[in-house]
Motif scaffolding. Structure first.
Motif, mmCIF file in Angstrom:
data_model
loop_
_atom_site.group_PDB
_atom_site.id
_atom_site.type_symbol
_atom_site.label_atom_id
_atom_site.label_comp_id
_atom_site.label_asym_id
_atom_site.label_seq_id
_atom_site.Cartn_x
_atom_site.Cartn_y
_atom_site.Cartn_z
ATOM 1 N N LEU A 71 0.829 -1.195 -0.063
ATOM 2 C CA LEU A 71 -0.018 -0.173 -0.030
ATOM 3 C C LEU A 71 0.769 1.075 0.044
ATOM 4 N N LYS A 75 4.190 1.025 -4.180
ATOM 5 C CA LYS A 75 3.774 0.602 -5.286
ATOM 6 C C LYS A 75 4.009 0.780 -6.712
ATOM 7 N N ASP A 79 3.317 -0.463 -10.579
ATOM 8 C CA ASP A 79 2.268 -0.118 -11.350
ATOM 9 C C ASP A 79 2.758 0.308 -12.654
ATOM 10 N N TRP A 106 -6.109 -5.963 0.345
ATOM 11 C CA TRP A 106 -6.289 -4.954 -0.636
ATOM 12 C C TRP A 106 -5.289 -5.295 -1.697
ATOM 13 N N THR A 146 -5.638 -5.966 -6.915
ATOM 14 C CA THR A 146 -4.465 -5.518 -7.838
ATOM 15 C C THR A 146 -4.380 -6.642 -8.948
ATOM 16 N N ASP A 188 -11.000 1.083 -2.808
ATOM 17 C CA ASP A 188 -11.019 2.502 -3.847
ATOM 18 C C ASP A 188 -10.406 3.566 -2.517
ATOM 19 N N THR A 194 -6.717 2.719 -2.038
ATOM 20 C CA THR A 194 -6.039 2.930 -3.472
ATOM 21 C C THR A 194 -5.810 4.623 -3.581
ATOM 22 N N GLU A 195 -6.809 5.391 -3.151
ATOM 23 C CA GLU A 195 -6.614 6.666 -3.256
ATOM 24 C C GLU A 195 -5.706 7.415 -2.530
ATOM 25 N N SER A 200 -3.045 5.731 -1.250
ATOM 26 C CA SER A 200 -1.768 5.072 -1.521
ATOM 27 C C SER A 200 -1.144 5.537 -2.959
ATOM 28 N N ASP A 201 -2.387 6.093 -3.822
ATOM 29 C CA ASP A 201 -1.761 6.842 -4.913
ATOM 30 C C ASP A 201 -1.082 8.110 -4.521
#
Length: 326
Positions: free
Chosen positions: A188, A191, A195, A272, A276, A311, A314-315, A317-318
């Motif tokens: 998390l 990544k 990606d 999580w 992926t 989600d 992920t938000e 994490s980004d």
């Protein structure tokens, strides 16, 4: 639990990959046997190790300790046919043993087979590719092992995207074996590399992905919040870079979701990963029964966790940024 088929092989594993790096390092032989027994008792079957584990464990550790313990355990339990064993070749032992030259792979594989007390290795990883050896030589050495029945299938870990792609393209000619799995650093809070560079290759070539460092060295368990917390374990200094506002926001959400689903933050972080593309079985080590219980909770959690919560993770994490002093 649902079986995971590895790549284009007949190997089927349960959806958690037990990391063997702790065997002979933070766990002695007796303690390791208990963890291995408990892992199988909970319905799992996929064990990961490497020839170099755990050369860093102290002055008495020369590498090979993990394989030796796993080998003794399989012999004592008579359960070779119940487990899928992955090990690796190529990492630097710091005594001259390293690399992916054909003669070294041949010697290292024999050493691994001897320590594991087996006739064959199910999944044999290229542990690290520094680009020093021609791909044809490395893949040719793996082909010889497969032809001899000493290795069933091969996989890649810590391989740059360009080298991985070139290896897979060579294999597509039919002259060399193809990697069937990929073991990238992925979690998390870390990544971007997978990606941006590796996910597309994994999808294109049907590589089953087994992320390592799945819990970011323990950071995603939620036990590190301040610099003072870093002294709690031997891995503390390795997670210092995650102590940022973005990293702590992920921890806060993991804790919120752990209450919602009545599991641990670690279980949420592992669940999580399954959202992926191409991820088959996250890699995680365990040093006590409670850790095994967390791993056992993950497959069921994956089936009930809401997509909206994935989600949200992920938000965050980004947006992850790192402590430059880490």
């Amino acid at each position: 639990m649902q079986n995971i088929q590895i790549g284009n092989t007949d190997l089927k594993v349960m959806p958690i990959n037990l990391g063997g790096n702790v065997f002979g390092w933070t766990l002695n032989e007796t303690e390791s046997f208990k963890i291995l027994d408990g892992f199988l008792d909970r319905g799992f079957n996929f064990i990961d190790t490497a020839d170099v584990y755990s050369v860093w464990g102290g002055p008495e550790n020369k590498g090979g300790e993990s394989e030796t313990i796993i080998g003794k355990w399989m012999k004592a339990r008579g359960n070779r046919d119940k487990v899928v064993i992955a090990t690796k070749v190529g990492w630097d032992f710091k005594d001259g043993r390293k690399g992916l030259k054909a003669d070294y792979i041949q010697k290292a594989s024999e050493d691994s087979l001897r320590r594991l007390q087996v006739d064959y290795i199910d999944l044999y990883y290229n542990h690290i590719d520094t680009g020093e050896v021609p791909l044809e030589e490395t893949l040719g050495a793996f082909k010889s092992l497969i032809d001899a029945g000493k290795v069933r299938y091969i996989a890649a870990s810590n391989v740059p995207a360009d080298r991985l792609k070139a290896s897979l393209e060579l294999a597509s000619t039919g002259s060399y074996p193809a990697y069937q799995a990929l073991q990238p650093h992925y979690n998390l809070v870390d990544k971007a590399g997978y990606d941006a560079q590796l996910q597309q290759l994994a999808s294109q070539y049907n590589l089953t992905v087994f992320p390592y460092w799945s819990l970011a060295g323990g950071f995603l368990t939620g036990k590190y919040h301040t610099k003072e917390d870093l002294g709690q374990s031997i891995r503390g200094l390795h997670v210092k870079k995650y102590l940022t506002s973005e990293g702590l926001a992920i921890i806060d959400l993991l804790k919120e979701l752990s209450v919602k689903y009545s599991v641990t933050p670690a279980a949420i972080a592992l669940a999580w990963l399954f959202f992926t593309p191409m991820v088959g079985a996250p890699l995680s080590s365990a040093t006590k029964a409670a850790h095994l219980d967390i791993l056992a909770s993950v497959p069921e959690l994956v089936g009930k966790i809401e997509k909206s919560d994935i989600d949200r993770l992920t938000e965050l994490s980004d947006k992850m940024r790192y402590n430059q002093e880490g």
